[in-house]
Scaffold this motif. Structure first.
Motif, PDB file in Angstrom:
ATOM      1  N   ILE A 186      10.768  -1.677   3.523  1.00 19.36           N
ATOM      2  CA  ILE A 186      10.204  -2.430   4.652  1.00 19.36           C
ATOM      3  C   ILE A 186       9.308  -1.479   5.437  1.00 19.36           C
ATOM      4  O   ILE A 186       9.783  -0.498   6.026  1.00 19.36           O
ATOM      5  CB  ILE A 186      11.287  -2.997   5.594  1.00 19.36           C
ATOM      6  CG1 ILE A 186      12.302  -3.835   4.810  1.00 19.36           C
ATOM      7  CG2 ILE A 186      10.632  -3.810   6.707  1.00 19.36           C
ATOM      8  CD1 ILE A 186      13.378  -4.467   5.683  1.00 19.36           C
ATOM      9  N   ASP A 187       8.009  -1.755   5.393  1.00 15.73           N
ATOM     10  CA  ASP A 187       7.049  -0.992   6.199  1.00 15.73           C
ATOM     11  C   ASP A 187       7.169  -1.525   7.628  1.00 15.73           C
ATOM     12  O   ASP A 187       7.325  -2.728   7.829  1.00 15.73           O
ATOM     13  CB  ASP A 187       5.636  -1.254   5.647  1.00 15.73           C
ATOM     14  CG  ASP A 187       4.584  -0.372   6.304  1.00 15.73           C
ATOM     15  OD1 ASP A 187       4.949   0.578   7.005  1.00 15.73           O
ATOM     16  OD2 ASP A 187       3.388  -0.656   6.093  1.00 15.73           O
ATOM     17  N   THR A 188       7.124  -0.631   8.605  1.00 17.80           N
ATOM     18  CA  THR A 188       7.263  -1.089   9.993  1.00 17.80           C
ATOM     19  C   THR A 188       6.102  -0.569  10.846  1.00 17.80           C
ATOM     20  O   THR A 188       5.418   0.382  10.461  1.00 17.80           O
ATOM     21  CB  THR A 188       8.591  -0.575  10.624  1.00 17.80           C
ATOM     22  OG1 THR A 188       8.529   0.857  10.729  1.00 17.80           O
ATOM     23  CG2 THR A 188       9.793  -0.997   9.814  1.00 17.80           C
ATOM     24  N   SER A 229       0.176  -2.971   1.930  1.00 20.84           N
ATOM     25  CA  SER A 229       0.075  -2.913   3.379  1.00 20.84           C
ATOM     26  C   SER A 229      -1.280  -2.320   3.754  1.00 20.84           C
ATOM     27  O   SER A 229      -1.749  -1.391   3.098  1.00 20.84           O
ATOM     28  CB  SER A 229       1.212  -1.996   3.857  1.00 20.84           C
ATOM     29  OG  SER A 229       1.641  -2.340   5.130  1.00 20.84           O
ATOM     30  N   ILE A 230      -1.899  -2.826   4.806  1.00 22.75           N
ATOM     31  CA  ILE A 230      -3.219  -2.307   5.156  1.00 22.75           C
ATOM     32  C   ILE A 230      -3.096  -0.934   5.836  1.00 22.75           C
ATOM     33  O   ILE A 230      -2.085  -0.619   6.451  1.00 22.75           O
ATOM     34  CB  ILE A 230      -4.048  -3.291   6.014  1.00 22.75           C
ATOM     35  CG1 ILE A 230      -3.420  -3.511   7.398  1.00 22.75           C
ATOM     36  CG2 ILE A 230      -4.252  -4.602   5.279  1.00 22.75           C
ATOM     37  CD1 ILE A 230      -4.380  -4.193   8.387  1.00 22.75           C
ATOM     38  N   VAL A 231      -4.161  -0.161   5.691  1.00 19.64           N
ATOM     39  CA  VAL A 231      -4.175   1.240   6.152  1.00 19.64           C
ATOM     40  C   VAL A 231      -5.447   1.479   6.951  1.00 19.64           C
ATOM     41  O   VAL A 231      -6.510   0.958   6.602  1.00 19.64           O
ATOM     42  CB  VAL A 231      -4.162   2.191   4.928  1.00 19.64           C
ATOM     43  CG1 VAL A 231      -4.507   3.607   5.325  1.00 19.64           C
ATOM     44  CG2 VAL A 231      -2.814   2.141   4.216  1.00 19.64           C
ATOM     45  N   LYS A 240       2.979   5.661   6.731  1.00 19.84           N
ATOM     46  CA  LYS A 240       4.012   4.763   6.192  1.00 19.84           C
ATOM     47  C   LYS A 240       3.433   3.751   5.203  1.00 19.84           C
ATOM     48  O   LYS A 240       3.953   3.556   4.111  1.00 19.84           O
ATOM     49  CB  LYS A 240       4.713   4.021   7.349  1.00 19.84           C
ATOM     50  CG  LYS A 240       5.414   4.958   8.323  1.00 19.84           C
ATOM     51  CD  LYS A 240       6.005   4.228   9.515  1.00 19.84           C
ATOM     52  CE  LYS A 240       4.977   3.587  10.423  1.00 19.84           C
ATOM     53  NZ  LYS A 240       4.046   4.538  11.068  1.00 19.84           N
ATOM     54  N   SER A 241       2.342   3.118   5.615  1.00 21.98           N
ATOM     55  CA  SER A 241       1.750   2.096   4.742  1.00 21.98           C
ATOM     56  C   SER A 241       1.107   2.737   3.510  1.00 21.98           C
ATOM     57  O   SER A 241       1.190   2.192   2.405  1.00 21.98           O
ATOM     58  CB  SER A 241       0.716   1.278   5.526  1.00 21.98           C
ATOM     59  OG  SER A 241       1.336   0.685   6.655  1.00 21.98           O
ATOM     60  N   THR A 242       0.507   3.902   3.706  1.00 19.53           N
ATOM     61  CA  THR A 242      -0.073   4.630   2.567  1.00 19.53           C
ATOM     62  C   THR A 242       1.029   4.970   1.569  1.00 19.53           C
ATOM     63  O   THR A 242       0.857   4.805   0.357  1.00 19.53           O
ATOM     64  CB  THR A 242      -0.756   5.927   3.055  1.00 19.53           C
ATOM     65  OG1 THR A 242      -1.720   5.584   4.053  1.00 19.53           O
ATOM     66  CG2 THR A 242      -1.444   6.664   1.914  1.00 19.53           C
ATOM     67  N   THR A 280      -1.774   0.284  13.168  1.00 21.33           N
ATOM     68  CA  THR A 280      -2.418  -0.662  12.281  1.00 21.33           C
ATOM     69  C   THR A 280      -1.421  -1.740  11.846  1.00 21.33           C
ATOM     70  O   THR A 280      -1.724  -2.935  11.913  1.00 21.33           O
ATOM     71  CB  THR A 280      -2.977   0.091  11.053  1.00 21.33           C
ATOM     72  OG1 THR A 280      -3.936   1.022  11.529  1.00 21.33           O
ATOM     73  CG2 THR A 280      -3.619  -0.851  10.066  1.00 21.33           C
ATOM     74  N   THR A 281      -0.249  -1.306  11.419  1.00 16.96           N
ATOM     75  CA  THR A 281       0.766  -2.273  10.964  1.00 16.96           C
ATOM     76  C   THR A 281       1.419  -2.945  12.171  1.00 16.96           C
ATOM     77  O   THR A 281       1.857  -2.268  13.095  1.00 16.96           O
ATOM     78  CB  THR A 281       1.837  -1.547  10.114  1.00 16.96           C
ATOM     79  OG1 THR A 281       1.173  -0.872   9.051  1.00 16.96           O
ATOM     80  CG2 THR A 281       2.846  -2.538   9.543  1.00 16.96           C
ATOM     81  N   ARG A 282       1.489  -4.286  12.123  1.00  8.04           N
ATOM     82  CA  ARG A 282       2.096  -5.019  13.241  1.00  8.04           C
ATOM     83  C   ARG A 282       3.272  -5.881  12.793  1.00  8.04           C
ATOM     84  O   ARG A 282       3.807  -6.657  13.579  1.00  8.04           O
ATOM     85  CB  ARG A 282       1.044  -5.925  13.899  1.00  8.04           C
ATOM     86  CG  ARG A 282      -0.055  -5.178  14.627  1.00  8.04           C
ATOM     87  CD  ARG A 282      -1.099  -6.172  15.128  1.00  8.04           C
ATOM     88  NE  ARG A 282      -2.115  -5.516  15.935  1.00  8.04           N
ATOM     89  CZ  ARG A 282      -3.291  -6.084  16.220  1.00  8.04           C
ATOM     90  NH1 ARG A 282      -3.567  -7.296  15.747  1.00  8.04           N
ATOM     91  NH2 ARG A 282      -4.170  -5.453  16.962  1.00  8.04           N
TER      92      ARG A 282
HETATM   93 MG   LIG Z   1       1.109   1.071   8.751  1.00 13.35          MG
END
Ligand SMILES: [Mg+2]
Ligand SMILES: Nc1nc2c(ncn2[C@@H]2O[C@H](COP(=O)(O)OP(=O)(O)OP(=O)(O)O)[C@@H](O)[C@H]2O)c(=O)[nH]1
Length: 306
Positions: free
Chosen positions: A56-58, A29-31, A16-18, A37-39
């Motif tokens: 919106i990254d979740t 967003s960090i990967v 998702k973040s990638t 990883t994503t909080r």
């Molecule tokens: Mg993520």
């Protein structure tokens, strides 16, 4: 012109973040290769010729009764309802298991506004370079078969094979999503690509580097906090005092490393990453602290995950 909010949902590590970073062309967003990883619900804005998509990254959706996990699930669920459309990313390199089924049930009432990305198609393809093409094809077919059972109202043209990492299929996803968005003016000015403040981004970059430098339980036991920040040298340098927190003394020792080599490397790499995204240099003072069993503490979870 179209504009609207698209919530990205998927199991942990689905990409998702990638996807968000590739689609926006920025490090939003960090990967990392570890799950969860994503909080936080992180916004990333993508402008296309047909309109603006506010993604919106979740956090990866994973059922578990642990406190932090419940919070991560809640964030993903709440944001799902907020979106004008949904991007559901499926990791083709793994079996379509319980986690996907749980997400499909969350999405059953949202099928009219969902686009599916079958991600990591590059991995499926490279595995098929050998003797037989069967594995790759069957992964896609299997995923499509499950989708047709669990989310039968999503049309085929809204299911796209992609590689978020290799930037393949991203434009098809963006076009499909734009069609689902309402007419409207852009929600953000064109030069803005994320809603995150500087302090949050700094803590995320430090956490990303710390995850990359550690193994086993440590990545999950980490959080970062900025204690003090001051602009210096006429706006050319931001001085920051930050802490990396872990749950145990033994984890602290690993994070610092022999001769403080690990924490030094985390600090240097974090500063280099920050140099790429901020218009000034960040001078980082970084230390490690123990906050015993912080994942059991509501106050910390509220502070770091929202
Ligand atoms: Mg993520
Ligand atoms: N080969 C390949 N790897 C990918 C692709 N997309 C993501 N990855 C890798 O998958 C891992 C997880 O990526 P993330 O973007 O952090 O996944 P996520 O869904 O945001 O994960 P959480 O935040 O933990 O829910 C990283 O190692 C990525 O490099 C892809 O298209 N192909």
């Amino acid at each position: 012109m179209k504009s609207g909010i698209v919530t990205i949902i998927g199991r942990p590590s689905a990409g998702k973040s990638t996807f968000l970073n590739t689609a926006s062309g920025e490090k939003v967003s960090i990967v990392s290769s570890i799950p969860q990883t994503t909080r936080n619900a992180i916004r990333g804005i993508v402008n296309t010729t047909k309109g603006q998509i506010v993604f919106i990254d979740t956090p990866g959706y994973h059922k578990s009764e642990k406190k932090l996990n419940l919070k991560l699930q809640e964030i993903a669920k709440t944001r799902l309802e907020e979106g004008d459309a949904v991007l559901y990313l499926i990791d083709l390199s793994r079996e379509f298991g319980e986690e996907e089924k749980n997400i499909c049930s969350l999405l059953s009432s949202l099928q009219g506004k969902t686009v599916i990305g079958l991600n990591k198609a590059d991995l499926a393809a490279s595995k098929a370079d050998g003797a037989s093409k069967a594995p790759a094809t069957s992964k896609v077919d299997l995923a499509k078969k499950e989708i047709s059972k669990l989310l039968p109202d999503i049309p085929q043209e809204r299911i796209v094979e992609i590689s978020a990492l290799k930037d393949e299929g991203i434009n098809e996803i963006l076009s499909s999503l734009i069609e689902l968005l309402p007419e409207g003016e852009p929600l953000y000015p064109e030069d803005i690509y994320t809603d995150q403040d500087v302090v949050f981004r700094i803590t995320e970059i430090i956490r990303e580097q710390a995850i990359a430098h550690t193994r086993e339980e440590i990545p999950h036991a980490l959080y970062a906090g900025v204690e003090d920040a001051e602009m210096r040298k006429n706006g050319k340098e931001l001085w920051v005092r930050a802490f990396l927190y872990v749950e145990k003394e033994s984890q602290k020792a690993m994070l610092i490393g022999k001769g403080a080599a690990v924490i030094k490397s985390i600090r240097i790499k974090s500063m280099a990453e920050m140099r790429k995204i901020f218009p000034y240099k960040v001078q980082l003072d970084l230390q490690v602290r123990v906050n015993k069993n912080w994942r059991q503490k509501d106050s910390i979870i509220q502070k770091i995950s929202y």
